[in-house]
Design an enzyme around this catalytic site. Structure first.
Site, PDB file in Angstrom:
ATOM      1  N   ASN A  98       1.681  -2.516  10.982  1.00 32.22           N
ATOM      2  CA  ASN A  98       1.112  -1.532  10.055  1.00 32.22           C
ATOM      3  C   ASN A  98       0.143  -0.652  10.834  1.00 32.22           C
ATOM      4  O   ASN A  98      -0.556  -1.123  11.746  1.00 32.22           O
ATOM      5  CB  ASN A  98       0.355  -2.260   8.923  1.00 32.22           C
ATOM      6  CG  ASN A  98      -0.267  -1.278   7.934  1.00 32.22           C
ATOM      7  OD1 ASN A  98       0.391  -0.386   7.420  1.00 32.22           O
ATOM      8  ND2 ASN A  98      -1.558  -1.432   7.696  1.00 32.22           N
TER       9      ASN A  98
ATOM     10  N   SER B 216      -5.841   1.948  13.845  1.00 33.40           N
ATOM     11  CA  SER B 216      -5.443   0.671  14.449  1.00 33.40           C
ATOM     12  C   SER B 216      -3.996   0.352  14.074  1.00 33.40           C
ATOM     13  O   SER B 216      -3.574   0.660  12.949  1.00 33.40           O
ATOM     14  CB  SER B 216      -6.329  -0.476  13.922  1.00 33.40           C
ATOM     15  OG  SER B 216      -7.697  -0.215  14.162  1.00 33.40           O
TER      16      SER B 216
END
Ligand code: GRF
Length: 229
Positions: free
Chosen positions: A111, A140
């Site tokens: 993700n 991230s």
């Protein structure tokens, strides 16, 4: 050598600019992979239109058609399994994924989240960063785990927070860096250099003690002076 990633499936609920970055990188031979399917919970998602424009199989699945979240996820992943992805990329997918499906795919689902995890999990991350008064923000990429935005972090991209930023200007700066971060990180997967090992990220066989910090042109083999030696 770890399993190399060539077949990539994408889950997206929004505009799809991250998906577009993958489509473009594949088209420019920067990313040696095949997009085998794009799946969305929103029939009107821009990501589906981008997939169709690029000739990538696209499927919208409406939550309203299913009695429970579990039933929805079971069907969604049954359709994802049919295209046999090596890696599933959540790029702006806005539904919680059921624990059973996540656990069954640990290490094969990532993700991209618009914050420097573990800071600012959840939604409205740019507003959270502004309210916290941080000098740096960013994005991230992490392995998906049952904990929302809580899985082992693989890579990060950093941007400065400017004095006159609002959530929009900061979000645009982060989103732009997400695109290169996603391509860079997926290149590492296609090169077999990233894997999840005992719930930690291994890079070239060594456990990372902190996420890879990637600049805009790192690891893209673009001949610039900034590329690491
Ligand atoms: C990105 O900011 C991503 O980090 C977040 O949702 C946004 C998706 O943008 N999860 P797009 O649909 O890829 O343009």
């Amino acid at each position: 050598m770890t399993q190399q990633t060539h077949r990539i499936a994408v889950l997206a609920s929004g505009h799809g600019s991250n998906l577009q970055a993958l489509i473009d990188a594949i088209g420019q031979a920067i990313l040696a992979a095949e997009l085998v399917g794009v799946f969305s919970d929103r029939p009107a998602a821009g990501a589906l239109q981008r997939a169709q424009a690029a000739g990538v199989p696209a499927l919208a699945i409406r939550a309203a058609d299913f009695p429970t979240r579990l039933a929805f996820d079971e069907y969604l992943f049954s359709r994802i399994d049919r295209v046999h992805p090596d890696l599933i990329v959540c790029a702006g997918y806005m539904r919680l994924l059921s624990e059973r499906e996540v656990i069954a795919r640990m290490g094969r689902m990532i993700n991209i989240h618009p914050s420097l995890l573990p800071a600012f999990k959840g939604l409205r991350t740019h507003q959270q960063a502004l309210e916290a008064g941080v000098a740096e923000h960013g994005a991230s990429i992490h392995f998906v785990s049952p904990e929302l935005d809580g899985g082992p972090v693989i890579s990060q991209a950093r941007v400065p927070v400017l004095a006159d930023d609002d959530a929009g200007s900061l979000g645009r700066r982060v989103l732009e860096r997400e695109h290169s971060l996603l391509v860079q990180t997926l290149r590492l997967f296609t090169q077999g250099r990233i894997e999840l090992r005992a719930n930690q990220v291994a890079f070239d066989g060594l456990t990372l003690d902190s996420p890879l910090q990637l600049g805009p042109d790192d690891l893209l083999d673009i001949p610039t002076s900034r590329n690491p030696a």
